[in-house]
Motif scaffolding. Sequence first.
Motif, PDB file in Angstrom:
ATOM      1  N   PRO A  56      72.532  28.318  13.463  1.00 46.61           N
ATOM      2  CA  PRO A  56      72.195  29.738  13.408  1.00 46.61           C
ATOM      3  C   PRO A  56      71.895  30.228  11.989  1.00 46.61           C
ATOM      4  O   PRO A  56      72.378  29.661  11.025  1.00 46.61           O
ATOM      5  CB  PRO A  56      73.442  30.429  13.966  1.00 46.61           C
ATOM      6  CG  PRO A  56      74.508  29.416  14.051  1.00 46.61           C
ATOM      7  CD  PRO A  56      73.943  28.075  13.704  1.00 46.61           C
ATOM      8  N   ASN A  59      66.762  32.370  12.402  1.00 47.90           N
ATOM      9  CA  ASN A  59      65.866  31.931  13.489  1.00 47.90           C
ATOM     10  C   ASN A  59      65.334  33.139  14.264  1.00 47.90           C
ATOM     11  O   ASN A  59      66.001  34.168  14.339  1.00 47.90           O
ATOM     12  CB  ASN A  59      66.629  31.036  14.466  1.00 47.90           C
ATOM     13  CG  ASN A  59      67.294  29.863  13.781  1.00 47.90           C
ATOM     14  OD1 ASN A  59      66.647  29.112  13.077  1.00 47.90           O
ATOM     15  ND2 ASN A  59      68.599  29.732  13.973  1.00 47.90           N
TER      16      ASN A  59
ATOM     17  N   ALA B 147      59.555  46.404  24.852  1.00 48.51           N
ATOM     18  CA  ALA B 147      59.884  46.131  23.443  1.00 48.51           C
ATOM     19  C   ALA B 147      60.478  44.730  23.359  1.00 48.51           C
ATOM     20  O   ALA B 147      61.510  44.452  23.959  1.00 48.51           O
ATOM     21  CB  ALA B 147      60.894  47.154  22.932  1.00 48.51           C
ATOM     22  N   ALA B 148      59.795  43.858  22.648  1.00 52.50           N
ATOM     23  CA  ALA B 148      60.296  42.495  22.479  1.00 52.50           C
ATOM     24  C   ALA B 148      61.427  42.505  21.450  1.00 52.50           C
ATOM     25  O   ALA B 148      61.484  43.412  20.606  1.00 52.50           O
ATOM     26  CB  ALA B 148      59.173  41.597  22.013  1.00 52.50           C
ATOM     27  N   PRO B 149      62.342  41.553  21.512  1.00 49.49           N
ATOM     28  CA  PRO B 149      63.444  41.541  20.545  1.00 49.49           C
ATOM     29  C   PRO B 149      62.963  41.107  19.169  1.00 49.49           C
ATOM     30  O   PRO B 149      62.892  39.920  18.883  1.00 49.49           O
ATOM     31  CB  PRO B 149      64.417  40.513  21.137  1.00 49.49           C
ATOM     32  CG  PRO B 149      63.591  39.618  21.983  1.00 49.49           C
ATOM     33  CD  PRO B 149      62.419  40.436  22.456  1.00 49.49           C
ATOM     34  N   THR B 151      64.041  40.420  16.449  1.00 49.52           N
ATOM     35  CA  THR B 151      65.303  40.160  15.753  1.00 49.52           C
ATOM     36  C   THR B 151      65.382  38.711  15.317  1.00 49.52           C
ATOM     37  O   THR B 151      64.658  37.853  15.819  1.00 49.52           O
ATOM     38  CB  THR B 151      66.506  40.430  16.677  1.00 49.52           C
ATOM     39  OG1 THR B 151      66.289  39.762  17.912  1.00 49.52           O
ATOM     40  CG2 THR B 151      66.701  41.893  16.948  1.00 49.52           C
ATOM     41  N   GLU B 152      66.274  38.462  14.388  1.00 49.28           N
ATOM     42  CA  GLU B 152      66.586  37.087  13.998  1.00 49.28           C
ATOM     43  C   GLU B 152      68.094  36.921  14.117  1.00 49.28           C
ATOM     44  O   GLU B 152      68.841  37.904  14.065  1.00 49.28           O
ATOM     45  CB  GLU B 152      66.109  36.806  12.579  1.00 49.28           C
ATOM     46  CG  GLU B 152      66.789  37.641  11.516  1.00 49.28           C
ATOM     47  CD  GLU B 152      66.266  37.341  10.118  1.00 49.28           C
ATOM     48  OE1 GLU B 152      65.150  36.823   9.992  1.00 49.28           O
ATOM     49  OE2 GLU B 152      66.988  37.634   9.158  1.00 49.28           O
ATOM     50  N   ASP B 153      68.517  35.681  14.305  1.00 49.01           N
ATOM     51  CA  ASP B 153      69.958  35.479  14.422  1.00 49.01           C
ATOM     52  C   ASP B 153      70.582  35.399  13.036  1.00 49.01           C
ATOM     53  O   ASP B 153      69.886  35.261  12.029  1.00 49.01           O
ATOM     54  CB  ASP B 153      70.282  34.244  15.274  1.00 49.01           C
ATOM     55  CG  ASP B 153      69.865  32.945  14.623  1.00 49.01           C
ATOM     56  OD1 ASP B 153      69.143  32.982  13.606  1.00 49.01           O
ATOM     57  OD2 ASP B 153      70.256  31.878  15.124  1.00 49.01           O
ATOM     58  N   VAL B 154      71.883  35.540  13.012  1.00 49.28           N
ATOM     59  CA  VAL B 154      72.594  35.473  11.734  1.00 49.28           C
ATOM     60  C   VAL B 154      73.465  34.223  11.736  1.00 49.28           C
ATOM     61  O   VAL B 154      73.690  33.612  12.771  1.00 49.28           O
ATOM     62  CB  VAL B 154      73.454  36.735  11.485  1.00 49.28           C
ATOM     63  CG1 VAL B 154      72.589  37.963  11.391  1.00 49.28           C
ATOM     64  CG2 VAL B 154      74.488  36.907  12.567  1.00 49.28           C
ATOM     65  N   SER B 155      73.959  33.860  10.560  1.00 48.70           N
ATOM     66  CA  SER B 155      74.770  32.645  10.460  1.00 48.70           C
ATOM     67  C   SER B 155      76.045  32.816  11.278  1.00 48.70           C
ATOM     68  O   SER B 155      76.411  33.934  11.641  1.00 48.70           O
ATOM     69  CB  SER B 155      75.109  32.370   9.008  1.00 48.70           C
ATOM     70  OG  SER B 155      75.930  33.392   8.543  1.00 48.70           O
ATOM     71  N   GLY B 158      78.334  35.550  10.617  1.00 49.43           N
ATOM     72  CA  GLY B 158      77.862  36.921  10.775  1.00 49.43           C
ATOM     73  C   GLY B 158      78.615  37.628  11.890  1.00 49.43           C
ATOM     74  O   GLY B 158      79.066  36.996  12.834  1.00 49.43           O
ATOM     75  N   PHE B 160      77.745  40.559  14.195  1.00 46.14           N
ATOM     76  CA  PHE B 160      76.946  40.564  15.415  1.00 46.14           C
ATOM     77  C   PHE B 160      75.931  39.428  15.283  1.00 46.14           C
ATOM     78  O   PHE B 160      75.367  39.227  14.213  1.00 46.14           O
ATOM     79  CB  PHE B 160      76.257  41.922  15.597  1.00 46.14           C
ATOM     80  CG  PHE B 160      75.736  42.107  16.996  1.00 46.14           C
ATOM     81  CD1 PHE B 160      76.619  42.350  18.028  1.00 46.14           C
ATOM     82  CD2 PHE B 160      74.386  41.978  17.277  1.00 46.14           C
ATOM     83  CE1 PHE B 160      76.166  42.481  19.337  1.00 46.14           C
ATOM     84  CE2 PHE B 160      73.920  42.114  18.567  1.00 46.14           C
ATOM     85  CZ  PHE B 160      74.814  42.367  19.598  1.00 46.14           C
ATOM     86  N   PRO B 161      75.689  38.698  16.376  1.00 49.64           N
ATOM     87  CA  PRO B 161      74.907  37.459  16.230  1.00 49.64           C
ATOM     88  C   PRO B 161      73.401  37.616  16.005  1.00 49.64           C
ATOM     89  O   PRO B 161      72.698  36.630  15.921  1.00 49.64           O
ATOM     90  CB  PRO B 161      75.199  36.704  17.529  1.00 49.64           C
ATOM     91  CG  PRO B 161      75.694  37.721  18.473  1.00 49.64           C
ATOM     92  CD  PRO B 161      76.302  38.821  17.683  1.00 49.64           C
ATOM     93  N   ARG B 162      72.905  38.841  15.931  1.00 48.61           N
ATOM     94  CA  ARG B 162      71.491  38.980  15.578  1.00 48.61           C
ATOM     95  C   ARG B 162      71.278  40.312  14.870  1.00 48.61           C
ATOM     96  O   ARG B 162      72.097  41.216  14.959  1.00 48.61           O
ATOM     97  CB  ARG B 162      70.587  38.874  16.807  1.00 48.61           C
ATOM     98  CG  ARG B 162      70.811  39.922  17.842  1.00 48.61           C
ATOM     99  CD  ARG B 162      69.874  39.793  19.033  1.00 48.61           C
ATOM    100  NE  ARG B 162      70.167  40.845  19.975  1.00 48.61           N
ATOM    101  CZ  ARG B 162      71.102  40.767  20.917  1.00 48.61           C
ATOM    102  NH1 ARG B 162      71.812  39.668  21.045  1.00 48.61           N
ATOM    103  NH2 ARG B 162      71.335  41.774  21.708  1.00 48.61           N
ATOM    104  N   ARG B 165      64.683  42.145  12.392  1.00 44.53           N
ATOM    105  CA  ARG B 165      63.991  41.379  11.355  1.00 44.53           C
ATOM    106  C   ARG B 165      63.455  42.330  10.296  1.00 44.53           C
ATOM    107  O   ARG B 165      63.037  43.452  10.598  1.00 44.53           O
ATOM    108  CB  ARG B 165      62.825  40.601  11.955  1.00 44.53           C
ATOM    109  CG  ARG B 165      63.271  39.636  13.004  1.00 44.53           C
ATOM    110  CD  ARG B 165      62.100  38.910  13.592  1.00 44.53           C
ATOM    111  NE  ARG B 165      61.793  37.736  12.797  1.00 44.53           N
ATOM    112  CZ  ARG B 165      60.823  36.876  13.101  1.00 44.53           C
ATOM    113  NH1 ARG B 165      60.069  37.075  14.140  1.00 44.53           N
ATOM    114  NH2 ARG B 165      60.602  35.835  12.362  1.00 44.53           N
TER     115      ARG B 165
END
Lengths: 135, 167
Positions: A56, A59, B147-149, B151-155, B158, B160-162, B165
């Motif tokens: 993660p 991405n 609306a498409a997401p 977004t990007e994920d976070v490490s 992190g 919240f997991p996204r 962008r």
Amino acid sequence: MLLTAQRVRRFSGEEGINAFCSLHGPYHWFGAPPPGSGIPDQNPGERVNSIVTVPPGGNRVRSYLDIIAPDETPTAEIVAAIPQFVTAVAQLPVPWEATVGRCTFRFGLELGMQGNAAAELQDLLAAALQVRAPF
Amino acid sequence: MSLVNQAVLQEAALQLLASSTVSRYAREASRLAKESGLVRTVASDSLKASEAVVRLVGSLKAVDAAVDRTVEEFEAALLLCALSRSEAPEAVAMVRGLTAKGATTSPWIAALAARLVALGPVAEGELSPIHAALSKVLDGKVVHVEAAPDTEDVSEQGAFPRRQRAA
């Protein structure tokens, strides 16, 4: 509790579903999470389990499913709420968000996956319910 | 060397005897199993998981044979919590087996097992009817994406997991 599954793609093209389970402790509610609690976006809880297929960080998220419910919600109750969620939102544009009982679901996917919503939701659901941990 | 050391057992005895609800009992047993490293040990090593299953069977025999609550109950509670986080098939079978009626005479252990199973991951095959229901509603349907997401994920660290962008 926040169960999240998201299909992510790396710049290199590698793709997979990552899933995370976070718990909030002994909070109880019915319906959507109480507005003042900040659950899940401002208060995502303590992460207790994860299933990572793509490392993660940075991405692109192609699709996601969030399940928000009190920690004490039996998995069977969540499973039973899913068909009602889908029936309630099927005619609406994505992203979908609805609350069934004390379970709130959020589902989104990117353009290009519109014809594949059923399979995508099934895959994300399996990952989200697989990552659940009781503590 | 025993999987659960004496100091942890003493603390477990204190906390579990002081628990008047299954909720607290489960919370304390899981906390101690986690903080003592038992969960990590059992989850990451299938041999340790097997050892834990054997030890749990032994503890339960002692629990079932005793008239009063014994130290083996507290050991069993911690082992049960640790095994509930293992994916080893024998661990999964052990934890699920304890939810069957009459599997143990200890109401605390039976209730703990039921709770761990109820709040755990789905069992294999449990999702098949749901998949069928989803297919019925959605198969062949082209959903409208408003609306498409973006977004990007976070490490993994992190919160919240996204996140949205950057533009």
